[in-house]
Write an enzyme that holds these catalytic residues in place. Structure first.
Site: not given
Ligand SMILES: Cc1cc2nc3c(=O)[nH]c(=O)nc-3n(C[C@H](O)[C@H](O)[C@H](O)COP(=O)(O)OP(=O)(O)OC[C@H]3O[C@@H](n4cnc5c(N)ncnc54)[C@H](O)[C@@H]3O)c2cc1C
Length: 671
Positions: A454, A267, A285, A470, A41, A430, A46, A43, A338
């Site tokens: 997440e 949401h 948002s 975030l 990951g 959401h 990660g 994001g 929410r």
């Molecule tokens: C539309 C929207 C708006 C949001 N706005 C906000 C906000 O304003 N403030 C806030 O705090 N939160 C917000 N959130 C929530 C927040 O964006 C997410 O919870 C957060 O970004 C998740 O980050 P992450 O790094 O855990 O996962 P992600 O950003 O989902 O990244 C997941 C990563 O894992 C990789 N991956 C997944 N499965 C595999 C696999 N099997 N093999 C290889 N790679 C894999 C993907 O390629 C990706 O790189 C929002 C969410 C949404 C949907």
């Protein structure tokens, strides 16, 4: 005794993290060069973890299924990120952020984790500013803040409506620096499809190269899962369409307990569904609730006239509108958390007051804010007796500067101008607060396998306050895991390279290849999406915003049946040795079909309403809180962590009792 050891350090709450960091074992810089870490990951969780671990000297292998790390779903985050900086001098503090987050999560999170999160929140902002993240600034050039639901202070840092994008660009540039230095090896378009355990420890993964279909073995001394949330188990959600649970589910099947799967955030401010053929929902948002007022018409005749197109919302005077959040929750008004805002919208729409054709929409109206800002701007510009047009223009200018891209997005999707007519919104899936169970060090119940962002069961309890995800993802990646993982890896300094020729790797690869073979050989009649939609419908109907025993039992049976049908009748065109997006989807939906049943099972056992989990059987019957969710602290103040036992229905629950020593458990009231 519970099999779960959360490893929460002893001592006073405010000192736990500092003392823990002071005591945990470290790996010296020379030894770090001999240690490999896999991070699945890219994001915010990660990406920040991989960049930090590489910066510290570890060799990192980073995986994502997109064509670039910067396309991770985090890029979609709009509204902002919380931090207890108290720049507004409105009484914020680490304790208040901690308090609001525990309370907002309906007292279902670990005190020690949440306090740590609040403690490091300020560092995140400093780190991101140093990286050049262009946070919004006020007139004097200082970092600006806004409010999000569930709190009484302004602590949310933002970059217009693109906070996630800007933060991810920061993490991505830190990651790229390490890729260029050779400390991170980047595997784009690679999907982790299995965890490899050697002698009980996580020692690698099997990844599928999505372009060639080739299966690859990758070894490491530790594996970090940062694969995001599982909201797409509902088919329709605000998540990116590729977001999935596969990595989390695979480690679950290899021994990582899955905690509180039923805690989902619905949401309140999303663009309503327009029909049956939609595959994605769009978030507006929550920051919009700072200035937007939520309402439905007071009278049913007006609702019907609006639906028939005979009346416009702007035709209704103030006294013909029901600002139901302001009416029901005077203290927090439109800024209630929410879960509360979502249920209130559902309640109005269920009562027949929904304002669009499907009856599933309420208004989010900026007219008062435009007037307020317009008058303010006119005063600042020393315009005496400004005309109505001038006020409107100035007010719209302020709204545009704050939310311009969100308004543009809304207009593109709905074909209505939200400066002139109220937006229509409705709750949508959401965020998932449940996820892989982790201890205080972020290690799962598989030794050497960590889970962050997440994907873990997180610090949000039963409900996430806005702008906290975030914060948690970046706290995990920049400031928590880089410390805690060293404690584990300090035992691995003499281990040497992990071979990928061992029987464990061979078997894991065979498992994957047999699974793919099985999927390809079904050659059924229905598309993957067909089954995903059926799953989503069952989830939304029985496991959505309101749940009851009968519906949850139905959901479990239905999902099991959909899973059986899927394995008998799914059609996957193409072949397995090349780019095949249907095959990718099939693997993910197969996992969702198992996770969905566990989700319903978890919701069924939790016979209380808390946060994002609303049980119809558990509501307050009398007093001020009449009709509100009723929590049951006596019987359910624990984390439910499920152990895989084959069929999801057979999963075994382990309880981690939650202890509250620094916060008194109270009924949440936003009235
Ligand atoms: C539309 C929207 C708006 C949001 N706005 C906000 C906000 O304003 N403030 C806030 O705090 N939160 C917000 N959130 C929530 C927040 O964006 C997410 O919870 C957060 O970004 C998740 O980050 P992450 O790094 O855990 O996962 P992600 O950003 O989902 O990244 C997941 C990563 O894992 C990789 N991956 C997944 N499965 C595999 C696999 N099997 N093999 C290889 N790679 C894999 C993907 O390629 C990706 O790189 C929002 C969410 C949404 C949907």
């Amino acid at each position: 005794m519970s099999v779960l050891d959360s490893k929460i350090p002893d001592g006073p709450l405010k000192d736990k993290w500092t003392n823990h960091k002071n005591k945990i074992d470290l790996v010296n810089p020379a030894n770090k060069r001999n240690i490999d870490i896999i991070v699945v990951g890219t994001g915010l969780a990660g990406g920040s973890a991989a960049a930090s671990l590489a910066e510290m000297g570890y060799n990192v292998k980073s995986f994502c299924y997109q064509d670039s790390p910067r396309r991770a779903h985090s890029i979609a985050a709009q509204g902002g990120i919380n931090a207890a900086k108290n720049y507004q001098n409105d009484g914020d503090s680490v304790y208040r952020l901690f308090y609001d987050t525990v309370k907002g999560g309906d007292y279902r999170s670990r005190e020690a984790n949440v306090h740590r999160l609040a403690e490091v929140s300020g560092n995140i902002i400093d780190q991101c500013v140093a990286q050049g993240v262009p946070f919004g600034r006020d007139y004097g050039g200082l970092l600006d803040n806004r409010s999000f639901g569930g709190v009484l202070v302004s602590r949310t840092f933002y970059a217009k409506g693109q906070t996630g994008q800007q933060l991810l660009l920061g993490a991505y540039s830190a990651l790229n620096r390490q890729i260029a230095k050779g400390k991170v090896t980047m595997y784009n378009r690679h999907e982790m499809v299995e965890l490899v355990k050697v002698n009980g420890k996580a020692r690698g993964i099997i990844a599928r190269n999505l372009e060639t279909g080739e299966l690859e073995r990758h070894s490491a001394h530790a594996v970090v899962i940062a694969s995001g949330g599982y909201g797409n188990v509902f088919f329709l959600s605000t998540n990116a369409m590729g977001s999935n649970a596969t990595a989390a589910w695979k480690i679950h099947k290899k021994g990582a307990h899955f905690a509180n799967p039923c805690y989902t955030q619905i949401h309140p401010t999303c663009i309503p569904r327009s029909g049956e053929h939609q595959s994605k929902l769009t978030l507006m948002s929550e920051s919009l609730r700072n200035d937007g007022r939520i309402w439905v018409p007071k009278n049913m005749e007006d609702v019907l006239a609006i639906r028939e197109g005979k009346l416009k919302p702007t035709d209704l005077s103030e006294d013909q509108r029901d600002y139901y959040l302001e009416r029901r929750y005077p203290a927090f008004g439109n800024l209630v958390p929410r879960d509360v805002a979502s249920r209130a919208a559902k309640e109005r729409c269920d009562a027949g007051f929904g304002v669009n054709e499907t009856g599933e929409a309420v208004y989010l109206d900026f007219a008062s804010a435009i007037q307020r800002y317009g008058k303010q701007e006119a005063a600042i510009a020393r315009i005496e007796n400004p005309s109505a047009e001038e006020i409107l223009k100035l007010g719209e200018g302020v709204i545009e500067s704050k939310y311009g891209n969100l308004f543009q997005m809304y207009e593109k999707i709905v074909a209505q101008n939200p400066y002139k007519t109220p937006m229509m919104i409705y709750p949508a899936v959401h965020y998932t607060m449940g996820g892989v169970w982790v201890d205080y060090n972020l290690m799962t119940s598989v030794e050497g396998c960590y889970c962050i962002g997440e994907a873990n069961f997180s610090d949000h309890g039963a409900n996430r306050l806005g702008a906290s995800a975030l914060m948690q993802g970046l706290a995990d990646g920049y400031f928590v895991l880089p410390y805690t993982i060293g404690d584990y890896l300090s035992n691995d300094i003499r281990t040497g390279k992990i071979s990928t020729d061992s029987s464990e790797f061979v078997e894991a690869e065979k498992e994957v290849s047999d699974r793919i073979e099985k999927l390809m050989s079904i050659k059924g009649t229905k598309s993957v999406d067909h089954f995903h939609k059926l799953l989503g419908k069952a989830m939304w109907e029985y496991v959505g915003m309101a749940r009851n025993e009968e519906g949850l039992k139905k959901a479990m049976a239905e999902i099991k049946q959909i899973r059986t049908d899927f394995w008998n009748d799914v059609r996957i065109p193409g072949d397995k040795n090349s780019l095949n997006t249907e095959l990718e989807k099939a693997g993910r939906v197969a996992d969702f079909l198992e996770l969905g049943e566990l989700f319903a099972k978890d919701a069924l056992h939790r016979n209380e309403s808390c946060g994002g989990h609303f049980r119809e059987e558990s509501v307050e019957l009398d007093g001020m809180q009449k009709g509100e969710a009723k929590r049951d602290d006596e019987n359910y103040a624990y984390v439910a962590a499920w152990e895989y036992k084959g069929e999801p229905a057979d999963a075994v629950m382990h309880k981690e009792e939650l202890e509250f020593n620094d916060i008194e458990l109270k009924q949440r009231s936003y009235k």
